[in-house]
Design a protein around this motif. Structure first.
Motif, PDB file in Angstrom:
ATOM      1  N   THR A 158      39.982 -15.895  -4.577  1.00  0.00           N
ATOM      2  CA  THR A 158      38.727 -15.011  -5.310  1.00  0.00           C
ATOM      3  C   THR A 158      39.181 -15.152  -6.913  1.00  0.00           C
ATOM      4  O   THR A 158      40.498 -15.252  -7.385  1.00  0.00           O
ATOM      5  CB  THR A 158      38.973 -13.476  -5.064  1.00  0.00           C
ATOM      6  N   GLU A 193      32.993 -11.709 -15.249  1.00  0.00           N
ATOM      7  CA  GLU A 193      32.536 -11.833 -14.089  1.00  0.00           C
ATOM      8  C   GLU A 193      31.941 -13.113 -13.168  1.00  0.00           C
ATOM      9  O   GLU A 193      31.879 -12.379 -11.564  1.00  0.00           O
ATOM     10  CB  GLU A 193      30.836 -11.121 -13.933  1.00  0.00           C
ATOM     11  N   SER A 194      32.850 -14.248 -12.950  1.00  0.00           N
ATOM     12  CA  SER A 194      32.037 -15.597 -12.604  1.00  0.00           C
ATOM     13  C   SER A 194      33.503 -16.614 -12.889  1.00  0.00           C
ATOM     14  O   SER A 194      34.103 -16.135 -13.878  1.00  0.00           O
ATOM     15  CB  SER A 194      31.098 -15.629 -13.062  1.00  0.00           C
ATOM     16  N   PHE A 195      33.165 -17.209 -12.917  1.00  0.00           N
ATOM     17  CA  PHE A 195      33.936 -18.141 -12.572  1.00  0.00           C
ATOM     18  C   PHE A 195      33.622 -19.037 -13.068  1.00  0.00           C
ATOM     19  O   PHE A 195      34.183 -19.823 -14.259  1.00  0.00           O
ATOM     20  CB  PHE A 195      34.606 -19.301 -11.618  1.00  0.00           C
ATOM     21  N   ASP A 196      31.906 -19.126 -13.587  1.00  0.00           N
ATOM     22  CA  ASP A 196      31.576 -19.495 -14.416  1.00  0.00           C
ATOM     23  C   ASP A 196      32.005 -19.130 -15.899  1.00  0.00           C
ATOM     24  O   ASP A 196      31.247 -19.785 -17.146  1.00  0.00           O
ATOM     25  CB  ASP A 196      30.033 -19.273 -14.279  1.00  0.00           C
ATOM     26  N   ASP A 197      31.887 -17.423 -16.377  1.00  0.00           N
ATOM     27  CA  ASP A 197      32.611 -17.063 -17.043  1.00  0.00           C
ATOM     28  C   ASP A 197      34.505 -17.583 -17.654  1.00  0.00           C
ATOM     29  O   ASP A 197      34.051 -17.532 -18.794  1.00  0.00           O
ATOM     30  CB  ASP A 197      32.337 -15.369 -17.125  1.00  0.00           C
ATOM     31  N   CYS A 199      43.059 -11.752 -16.282  1.00  0.00           N
ATOM     32  CA  CYS A 199      42.188 -12.657 -15.115  1.00  0.00           C
ATOM     33  C   CYS A 199      43.430 -13.497 -14.210  1.00  0.00           C
ATOM     34  O   CYS A 199      44.040 -14.030 -14.558  1.00  0.00           O
ATOM     35  CB  CYS A 199      40.708 -13.006 -15.427  1.00  0.00           C
ATOM     36  N   CYS A 245      41.287 -13.054  -1.650  1.00  0.00           N
ATOM     37  CA  CYS A 245      40.808 -12.085  -1.216  1.00  0.00           C
ATOM     38  C   CYS A 245      41.656 -11.105  -0.053  1.00  0.00           C
ATOM     39  O   CYS A 245      41.518  -9.932  -0.792  1.00  0.00           O
ATOM     40  CB  CYS A 245      39.532 -12.243  -0.461  1.00  0.00           C
ATOM     41  N   VAL A 276      36.059 -10.237  -9.180  1.00  0.00           N
ATOM     42  CA  VAL A 276      34.273 -10.779  -9.312  1.00  0.00           C
ATOM     43  C   VAL A 276      33.647 -11.829  -8.693  1.00  0.00           C
ATOM     44  O   VAL A 276      32.325 -12.061  -9.479  1.00  0.00           O
ATOM     45  CB  VAL A 276      34.494 -10.600 -10.933  1.00  0.00           C
ATOM     46  N   ASP A 277      34.791 -12.825  -8.413  1.00  0.00           N
ATOM     47  CA  ASP A 277      33.834 -13.848  -6.933  1.00  0.00           C
ATOM     48  C   ASP A 277      34.384 -14.474  -6.679  1.00  0.00           C
ATOM     49  O   ASP A 277      36.009 -14.285  -6.564  1.00  0.00           O
ATOM     50  CB  ASP A 277      33.871 -14.634  -9.094  1.00  0.00           C
ATOM     51  N   SER A 278      34.131 -15.317  -5.655  1.00  0.00           N
ATOM     52  CA  SER A 278      34.999 -15.710  -4.528  1.00  0.00           C
ATOM     53  C   SER A 278      34.858 -17.278  -4.983  1.00  0.00           C
ATOM     54  O   SER A 278      33.279 -17.939  -4.922  1.00  0.00           O
ATOM     55  CB  SER A 278      34.799 -15.586  -3.637  1.00  0.00           C
ATOM     56  N   THR A 336      33.756 -21.239  -3.431  1.00  0.00           N
ATOM     57  CA  THR A 336      32.861 -21.862  -2.574  1.00  0.00           C
ATOM     58  C   THR A 336      33.843 -22.753  -2.502  1.00  0.00           C
ATOM     59  O   THR A 336      34.918 -22.976  -2.840  1.00  0.00           O
ATOM     60  CB  THR A 336      31.535 -22.650  -3.125  1.00  0.00           C
TER      61      THR A 336
END
Length: 300
Positions: free
Chosen positions: A151, A163-167, A232, A237, A248-250, A252
């Motif tokens: 995570t 808020e995400s891996f993209d961020d 971050c 998890c 904020v994200d997991s 895949t």
């Protein structure tokens, strides 16, 4: 003369009847009343299925640092049920534990947070992974015990609004983030490297720009995020749950693969049988319920 023959016939009949009676009496005398019959030679159920030997002695368990909370809880329950057993844990990164085992440290049971570290000790693993031909794992006992999730976590105030891996990927490209990950010799670091590669990010270049800091195990990464010394970090998890960190994200499976925790008793285990009994217990519903409280799951 007739009387003589008749007498002879009578005597013969009496003799025959007597012999018949003797034969009947002989058969009856050989029988034994049921109450005094000898016990059957067949073993009783208790004798044919003796209780399994109760495990005893010290069990030395080398386990990934991410299992600290759950295994300590399980230790309390298991020792209470088996008063003759004492469980001693050594928690650290799987890479460090692997090295300690290789150098001869006493260990009964090894639970790794990644397949690589277990494979490096298993003579039956791919030689391209077990490059030194190490033969420490009792392969007959090896199993995939648990699955975890990788995570992305942030401090409570989330200073960069990630808020995400993209961020995270965008923040790296902008050079505007301080990120923490595990070292390359620990599973959480290896999973993170796969995530960076998935986004086409150059870890070495980012580290040289001062955008990445490292932890020697997942607990160190967790601490840096918890204390807000980084923006971050990537942890399991289960560690995020224990530290009450915001996830904020997991990741895949496509990003980093399955996060599998293999376990095995070692060939040179000082207390092999007791270690096997404990490993068997870890696969039970009772133990799995403890693992699931923090986010572990049975391997699908």
């Amino acid at each position: 003369m007739k009387h003589t023959k008749l007498l002879a016939l009578l005597l013969a009949g009496v003799l025959a009847a007597s012999l018949t009676a003797c034969g009947s009496t002989g058969g009856s005398s050989s029988s034994v009343p049921e109450s005094s019959a000898p016990e059957s030679s067949a073993p009783s159920p208790a004798a044919s299925t003796p209780d399994e030997q109760e495990p005893e002695g010290e069990i030395i368990v080398f386990a990934a640092a991410s299992m600290t909370e759950t295994l300590n809880e399980i230790k309390t329950t298991y020792e209470a049920a088996h008063p003759g057993v004492t469980i001693t844990y050594n928690f650290d990164s799987s890479g460090t534990l692997k090295t300690q085992i290789e150098e001869g440290a006493d260990c009964d049971l090894f639970i790794s947070a990644g397949q690589t570290q277990m494979n490096q000790l298993d003579i039956e693993a791919d030689p391209s992974v077990n490059t030194d031909g190490l033969d420490f794992v009792d392969n007959a006992t090896r199993l995939n015990l648990l699955e975890n999730k990788v995570t992305l976590c942030v401090p409570d105030d989330n200073p960069k609004g990630i808020e995400s891996f993209d961020d995270l990927a965008e923040a790296f490209q902008a050079g505007d983030v301080l990120f923490c990950m595990g070292n390359s010799d620990v599973p959480v670091g290896q999973y993170t490297q796969k995530i960076l590669a998935y986004y086409g990010l150059d870890e070495t270049a980012l580290a040289n720009e001062g955008l990445i800091t490292y932890g020697s195990n997942v607990k160190e990464v967790t601490t840096q995020v918890k204390e807000g010394s980084v923006d971050c970090g990537v942890i399991y998890c289960t560690d995020a749950f224990s530290a009450e960190l915001k996830v904020v994200d997991s990741a895949t499976e496509e990003m980093c693969g399955q996060v599998i925790y293999p376990a095995a008793v070692l060939k040179n285990a000082p207390n092999h049988d007791a270690a096997q009994a404990f490993l068997d217990y870890l696969t039970t519903d009772e133990a799995m319920a403890v693992f699931e409280t923090v986010g572990f799951s049975p391997v699908a």
